[in-house]
Design an enzyme around this catalytic site. Sequence first.
Site, PDB file in Angstrom:
ATOM      1  CG  HIS A  37      -5.527  -3.353   2.109  1.00 19.95           C
ATOM      2  ND1 HIS A  37      -5.145  -2.298   1.310  1.00 19.95           N
ATOM      3  CD2 HIS A  37      -6.340  -4.117   1.344  1.00 19.95           C
ATOM      4  CE1 HIS A  37      -5.713  -2.425   0.114  1.00 19.95           C
ATOM      5  NE2 HIS A  37      -6.454  -3.516   0.112  1.00 19.95           N
ATOM      6  CD  GLN A  85      -8.256  -4.411  -3.213  1.00 21.23           C
ATOM      7  OE1 GLN A  85      -7.832  -4.479  -2.059  1.00 21.23           O
ATOM      8  NE2 GLN A  85      -9.307  -5.087  -3.618  1.00 21.23           N
ATOM      9  CB  CYS A  87      -2.013  -0.349   6.280  1.00 17.92           C
ATOM     10  SG  CYS A  87      -3.229  -0.303   4.963  1.00 17.92           S
ATOM     11  CB  CYS A  97      -0.970  -0.015   1.168  1.00 13.51           C
ATOM     12  SG  CYS A  97      -0.549   1.016   2.546  1.00 13.51           S
ATOM     13  CD  GLU A  98      -0.672   5.367  -3.712  1.00 18.61           C
ATOM     14  OE1 GLU A  98      -0.130   4.873  -4.708  1.00 18.61           O
ATOM     15  OE2 GLU A  98      -1.451   6.336  -3.763  1.00 18.61           O
ATOM     16  CG  HIS A  99      -2.184   5.640   1.637  1.00 19.61           C
ATOM     17  ND1 HIS A  99      -3.467   5.181   1.431  1.00 19.61           N
ATOM     18  CD2 HIS A  99      -1.971   6.587   0.699  1.00 19.61           C
ATOM     19  CE1 HIS A  99      -4.001   5.830   0.419  1.00 19.61           C
ATOM     20  NE2 HIS A  99      -3.115   6.682  -0.058  1.00 19.61           N
ATOM     21  CG  HIS A 100      -0.096   2.810   6.123  1.00 22.39           C
ATOM     22  ND1 HIS A 100      -1.318   2.777   5.497  1.00 22.39           N
ATOM     23  CD2 HIS A 100      -0.206   3.712   7.128  1.00 22.39           C
ATOM     24  CE1 HIS A 100      -2.146   3.608   6.101  1.00 22.39           C
ATOM     25  NE2 HIS A 100      -1.503   4.190   7.093  1.00 22.39           N
TER      26      HIS A 100
HETATM   27 ZN   LIG Z   1      -2.116   1.463   3.967  1.00 20.40          ZN
END
Ligand SMILES: [Zn+2]
Length: 218
Positions: free
Chosen positions: A170, A142, A172, A101-104
Amino acid sequence: MNIVIPASRMGATSPASPAGTSARPTREEAETAVRTLLRWAGDDPTREGLIDTPARVVKSYEEFFKGYSTDPVAILERTFEETDGYDEIVLLRDIRLESHCEHHMVPIIGRAHVAYLPHRRVVGISKLARVVEAYGKRLQIQEKLTAQIANTIQEVLQPRGVAVVIEASHQCMSTRGVHKSGVTMVTSRMLGAFRDDPSTRREVLAMIGNRSVSAGDD
Ligand SMILES: [Zn+2]
């Protein structure tokens, strides 16, 4: 008057940002960054157990993110036209999906189902899995991953329709934040006949065997 945007913010909006945001760091710089994170976590990067960790992490990153050096269009360009007129659904089901995931920057693990309705030509079935991998081995959300896979197959193969369904969990969500494990996120992207013709869509969803997406998608 000149407006100066800090280099750290330019990378987000400008793809042609200057060196420092877009230039690829050296392996040594990447390993140094890992040592910084180890210290940030509260550990000592010079202790015996961690001494080779930066090198291992950087090597792992080459594998996790090898999609950046893979061209998904090239994967689909070799097609076969001797199909004896086969024009029914081609479905590759349960493709193992590994992404981050590109956020975490933590794993997204799941399954992708990729279907298309051939128009004159077909592609080697393993190529569909390789397209999933080419986009999966990048930093992703996703929704975007699902759309990218479908759009690329549509653009290159130009079939009568493309359906992509992804079910994934996920980390995260399961290992941090709300700490909800066992939750699966389902996304789908339907193009062409799968989008326009409800019976064709029902057929592919029945083949995938996933009732959870048959109701909510339009
Ligand atoms: Zn994430």
